[in-house]
Design an enzyme around this catalytic site. Sequence first.
Site, short mmCIF file in Angstrom:
data_model
loop_
_atom_site.label_atom_id
_atom_site.label_comp_id
_atom_site.label_asym_id
_atom_site.label_seq_id
_atom_site.Cartn_x
_atom_site.Cartn_y
_atom_site.Cartn_z
N LEU A 105 0.89 -1.16 0.00
CA LEU A 105 0.00 0.00 0.00
C LEU A 105 0.93 1.21 0.00
CD1 LEU A 105 -2.69 -0.86 2.72
CD2 LEU A 105 -3.05 -0.75 0.26
N ASP A 106 0.61 2.24 -0.79
CA ASP A 106 1.51 3.38 -0.82
C ASP A 106 1.47 4.12 0.52
OD1 ASP A 106 -0.26 5.80 -0.97
OD2 ASP A 106 -0.93 4.86 -2.83
N LYS A 107 2.44 4.98 0.72
CA LYS A 107 2.63 5.64 2.01
C LYS A 107 1.40 6.44 2.44
CE LYS A 107 6.18 8.39 4.38
NZ LYS A 107 7.47 9.10 4.21
N ASP A 108 0.66 6.99 1.47
CA ASP A 108 -0.49 7.85 1.77
C ASP A 108 -1.80 7.07 1.92
OD1 ASP A 108 1.17 10.10 1.60
OD2 ASP A 108 0.93 10.18 -0.57
#
Length: 239
Positions: A105-108
């Site tokens: 999952l991306d950081k955001d």
Amino acid sequence: FAFVKIRLQKFLADAGVASRRSSEKIISDGRVQVNGKEVRMMGVKVDPRHDEVTVDGLPVRARNKIYAAVNKPVGYVCSRKDERSKTVIDLLPPDWSHLYPVGRLDKDTEGLIFVTNDGDFSLKLTHPRYAVPKTYFAFVAGRVSPATLEKICKGIEDKGEFLKAKSAEIHEINNSHSTVELVLTEGKNREVRRLFAAHGHKVDQLSRTQIGRIRLGELPVGKWRTLTESEIKSLLAHT
């Protein structure tokens, strides 16, 4: 889960001796014995229940397989180590530092991600050919039209990749924002954000709420829980 014979380098990697590639070098260097006999050839298989494996004369024990669900907070990255950011592994008990995330999952983005030390389980949940469905809730700037959702489900070309949602449904909508539930089966890098950006919409918040049949449920942000045997079987039933 029944034990079967596995390649020696995979056994060493699963036991935490070294990566699979580094384990191959350890074998070729003659540092490994199986049932008292030196092994240098690749392709040798061992039974983790019965075979005695040593490296440099020290016994190697098979590690128990661990499967856990984590509700990843925004700001954390999905890797084992990162010098600049906190990782999902930082949310786990210290003796689970050998686990790794299943996919990304991306950081955001927050929400459901699995961690494990089972490479086969990880492969079967992330490889595109298995098409394990993953559900996301996106809080999107602007009023998303049904026509846009239709285009998102038909798919787009972006940076040499074909992106598409299996399904997309509006849950709430007003003139400034829309809440959309999407189901994806591949999960390419920042795929949900790129799909909306291609149609002029910015994703302000994104959360993954379900993988296969496993829901995030009441698991608080930043917390984890182990998966049950029936949950693991249900995930593998997709593959």
